[in-house]
Scaffold this motif. Structure first.
Motif, PDB file in Angstrom:
ATOM      1  N   HIS A  79     -33.279   3.787  -1.002  1.00  0.00           N
ATOM      2  CA  HIS A  79     -32.748   5.025  -1.293  1.00  0.00           C
ATOM      3  C   HIS A  79     -31.607   5.419  -1.846  1.00  0.00           C
ATOM      4  O   HIS A  79     -31.159   6.254  -2.593  1.00  0.00           O
ATOM      5  CB  HIS A  79     -32.786   5.929   0.182  1.00  0.00           C
ATOM      6  CG  HIS A  79     -32.810   7.173   0.265  1.00  0.00           C
ATOM      7  ND1 HIS A  79     -32.358   8.089   1.343  1.00  0.00           N
ATOM      8  CD2 HIS A  79     -32.375   8.379  -0.730  1.00  0.00           C
ATOM      9  CE1 HIS A  79     -32.656   9.212   1.295  1.00  0.00           C
ATOM     10  NE2 HIS A  79     -32.302   9.447  -0.118  1.00  0.00           N
ATOM     11  N   THR A  80     -30.437   4.415  -1.560  1.00  0.00           N
ATOM     12  CA  THR A  80     -29.310   4.351  -2.143  1.00  0.00           C
ATOM     13  C   THR A  80     -29.384   4.021  -3.733  1.00  0.00           C
ATOM     14  O   THR A  80     -28.845   5.101  -4.470  1.00  0.00           O
ATOM     15  CB  THR A  80     -28.426   3.412  -1.600  1.00  0.00           C
ATOM     16  OG1 THR A  80     -28.191   3.562  -0.359  1.00  0.00           O
ATOM     17  CG2 THR A  80     -26.989   3.029  -2.212  1.00  0.00           C
ATOM     18  N   GLY A  81     -30.155   3.301  -4.088  1.00  0.00           N
ATOM     19  CA  GLY A  81     -30.779   3.018  -5.532  1.00  0.00           C
ATOM     20  C   GLY A  81     -31.275   4.418  -6.281  1.00  0.00           C
ATOM     21  O   GLY A  81     -30.642   4.487  -7.228  1.00  0.00           O
ATOM     22  N   VAL A  82     -31.993   5.147  -5.513  1.00  0.00           N
ATOM     23  CA  VAL A  82     -32.433   6.317  -6.095  1.00  0.00           C
ATOM     24  C   VAL A  82     -31.531   7.514  -6.292  1.00  0.00           C
ATOM     25  O   VAL A  82     -31.444   8.131  -7.175  1.00  0.00           O
ATOM     26  CB  VAL A  82     -33.765   6.783  -5.187  1.00  0.00           C
ATOM     27  CG1 VAL A  82     -34.247   8.090  -5.402  1.00  0.00           C
ATOM     28  CG2 VAL A  82     -34.901   5.725  -5.049  1.00  0.00           C
ATOM     29  N   GLU A  83     -30.460   7.182  -5.296  1.00  0.00           N
ATOM     30  CA  GLU A  83     -29.616   8.404  -5.188  1.00  0.00           C
ATOM     31  C   GLU A  83     -28.653   8.099  -6.553  1.00  0.00           C
ATOM     32  O   GLU A  83     -27.974   9.140  -6.918  1.00  0.00           O
ATOM     33  CB  GLU A  83     -28.671   8.328  -4.030  1.00  0.00           C
ATOM     34  CG  GLU A  83     -29.318   9.067  -2.611  1.00  0.00           C
ATOM     35  CD  GLU A  83     -28.777   8.831  -1.354  1.00  0.00           C
ATOM     36  OE1 GLU A  83     -29.113   9.560  -0.522  1.00  0.00           O
ATOM     37  OE2 GLU A  83     -27.901   7.878  -1.419  1.00  0.00           O
ATOM     38  N   ARG A  84     -28.341   6.891  -6.802  1.00  0.00           N
ATOM     39  CA  ARG A  84     -27.344   6.434  -7.772  1.00  0.00           C
ATOM     40  C   ARG A  84     -28.103   6.520  -9.186  1.00  0.00           C
ATOM     41  O   ARG A  84     -27.527   6.233 -10.204  1.00  0.00           O
ATOM     42  CB  ARG A  84     -26.650   5.221  -7.364  1.00  0.00           C
ATOM     43  CG  ARG A  84     -25.861   5.294  -6.023  1.00  0.00           C
ATOM     44  CD  ARG A  84     -25.111   4.131  -5.714  1.00  0.00           C
ATOM     45  NE  ARG A  84     -24.253   4.159  -4.559  1.00  0.00           N
ATOM     46  CZ  ARG A  84     -23.018   4.472  -4.407  1.00  0.00           C
ATOM     47  NH1 ARG A  84     -22.394   4.861  -5.671  1.00  0.00           N
ATOM     48  NH2 ARG A  84     -22.468   4.378  -3.537  1.00  0.00           N
TER      49      ARG A  84
END
Length: 153
Positions: A79-84
């Motif tokens: 999810h962090t990778g998607v957000e960034r």
């Protein structure tokens, strides 16, 4: 530290993270996206595993608790990778590609988009989103579950 205390700490940690997520949702008014909801299920499993492990001493339960913590950490990392913007998220959570779409297709895509997008950070602290904090905290909880495995009953 005893095995029982480790199990209690790991279960309480998952409970606290889950309670925090519900507080952000119902008290703070931050609706969760799909991936936020995905991250909640392993915490619920870890709580149940912890309750059972306190009654039924079993190494397999401790491994399952560690796996639950690792699972929610992995989802939080994704999810962090998607957000960034490091990678694209599921199309149910983010906007799809728009190149080559007719105006009507683009409008249909916009109208079908979910209300809460997974690729937008709703809240952050010290530059980390809730998904990132969940990942960090869950990795710590996994370490506690693994420590419980090493301790005698």
């Amino acid at each position: 530290m005893t095995r029982r205390l480790c199990i209690l700490a790991a279960s309480a940690g998952s409970f606290a993270l889950l309670a925090g997520a519900f507080a952000f949702q119902y008290v703070g008014g931050l609706a969760p996206c799909d991936m936020c909801l995905w991250q909640r299920w392993p915490h619920a499993a870890a709580i149940l595993i912890g309750l059972v492990a306190l009654v039924v001493p079993n190494r397999l339960l401790l491994m399952l608790g560690a796996l639950a913590a690792l699972t929610t950490a992995a989802i939080g990392g994704y999810h962090t990778g998607v957000e960034r913007g490091w990678w694209e998220g599921p199309t149910t959570c983010t906007s799809g590609p728009t190149a080559g779409l007719t105006p009507q297709q683009l409008l249909d895509q916009i109208m079908a988009a979910p209300m809460v997008r997974c690729d937008e950070v709703a809240w952050d602290m010290l530059g980390l989103s809730m998904a990132s904090w969940n990942m960090v905290a869950s990795l710590f909880l996994m370490v506690i579950w693994l420590a419980a495995l090493r301790l005698p009953r």
